[in-house]
Design a protein around this motif. Sequence first.
Motif, PDB file in Angstrom:
ATOM      1  N   ASP A  78      57.934  -3.588 -15.852  1.00 29.70           N
ATOM      2  CA  ASP A  78      59.213  -2.933 -16.104  1.00 29.70           C
ATOM      3  C   ASP A  78      59.519  -3.086 -17.584  1.00 29.70           C
ATOM      4  O   ASP A  78      59.678  -4.208 -18.069  1.00 29.70           O
ATOM      5  N   ARG A  79      59.517  -1.970 -18.291  1.00 31.76           N
ATOM      6  CA  ARG A  79      59.746  -1.962 -19.736  1.00 31.76           C
ATOM      7  C   ARG A  79      58.782  -2.895 -20.473  1.00 31.76           C
ATOM      8  O   ARG A  79      59.153  -3.622 -21.372  1.00 31.76           O
ATOM      9  N   GLY A  80      57.531  -2.892 -20.030  1.00 27.86           N
ATOM     10  CA  GLY A  80      56.492  -3.668 -20.697  1.00 27.86           C
ATOM     11  C   GLY A  80      56.362  -5.109 -20.260  1.00 27.86           C
ATOM     12  O   GLY A  80      55.491  -5.828 -20.735  1.00 27.86           O
ATOM     13  N   VAL A  81      57.191  -5.557 -19.317  1.00 25.84           N
ATOM     14  CA  VAL A  81      57.155  -6.941 -18.845  1.00 25.84           C
ATOM     15  C   VAL A  81      56.643  -6.955 -17.403  1.00 25.84           C
ATOM     16  O   VAL A  81      57.165  -6.230 -16.548  1.00 25.84           O
ATOM     17  N   LYS A  82      55.654  -7.790 -17.118  1.00 18.29           N
ATOM     18  CA  LYS A  82      55.133  -7.896 -15.753  1.00 18.29           C
ATOM     19  C   LYS A  82      56.200  -8.538 -14.876  1.00 18.29           C
ATOM     20  O   LYS A  82      56.662  -9.646 -15.144  1.00 18.29           O
ATOM     21  N   VAL A  83      56.597  -7.815 -13.821  1.00 19.86           N
ATOM     22  CA  VAL A  83      57.665  -8.294 -12.952  1.00 19.86           C
ATOM     23  C   VAL A  83      57.212  -8.547 -11.518  1.00 19.86           C
ATOM     24  O   VAL A  83      57.949  -9.144 -10.734  1.00 19.86           O
ATOM     25  N   ASP A  84      56.020  -8.108 -11.158  1.00 18.69           N
ATOM     26  CA  ASP A  84      55.572  -8.283  -9.782  1.00 18.69           C
ATOM     27  C   ASP A  84      54.062  -8.162  -9.704  1.00 18.69           C
ATOM     28  O   ASP A  84      53.427  -7.594 -10.600  1.00 18.69           O
ATOM     29  N   GLN A  85      53.515  -8.702  -8.613  1.00 23.28           N
ATOM     30  CA  GLN A  85      52.078  -8.635  -8.354  1.00 23.28           C
ATOM     31  C   GLN A  85      51.869  -8.518  -6.858  1.00 23.28           C
ATOM     32  O   GLN A  85      52.579  -9.147  -6.073  1.00 23.28           O
ATOM     33  N   LEU A  86      50.904  -7.724  -6.483  1.00 23.20           N
ATOM     34  CA  LEU A  86      50.556  -7.511  -5.087  1.00 23.20           C
ATOM     35  C   LEU A  86      49.049  -7.596  -4.973  1.00 23.20           C
ATOM     36  O   LEU A  86      48.334  -7.011  -5.786  1.00 23.20           O
ATOM     37  N   ILE A  87      48.570  -8.329  -3.978  1.00 27.45           N
ATOM     38  CA  ILE A  87      47.128  -8.478  -3.774  1.00 27.45           C
ATOM     39  C   ILE A  87      46.778  -7.931  -2.400  1.00 27.45           C
ATOM     40  O   ILE A  87      47.448  -8.242  -1.416  1.00 27.45           O
TER      41      ILE A  87
END
Length: 90
Positions: A65-74
């Motif tokens: 979000d706006r260049g910042v990693k906010v979530d991860q899904l595997i």
Amino acid sequence: ESRAKGTKLFVEFGTAWCEHCKGMVPAMAALGRAHRKHTFAVADVFHTPVVSERVVYTPTFWVYDRGVKVDQLIGSDVQNLKDRAWLHLS
């Protein structure tokens, strides 16, 4: 680009030989068509080693979000990917 525009970026990290990764590409493409304001990309971990060095399992999805990693899904659960997109895009 997403940082400058204030949009979301979804990236699927996978490999060419991973059937689960390939199986998620149509879902990523469909999300991209449904949410044209945002960016959906697929990256091969062997072609993007610097960015992918923290990817342990494939497929792995990162949300920015706006260049910042906010979530991860595997994993290769299409419904889980759609739900996560809904969470971030609504």
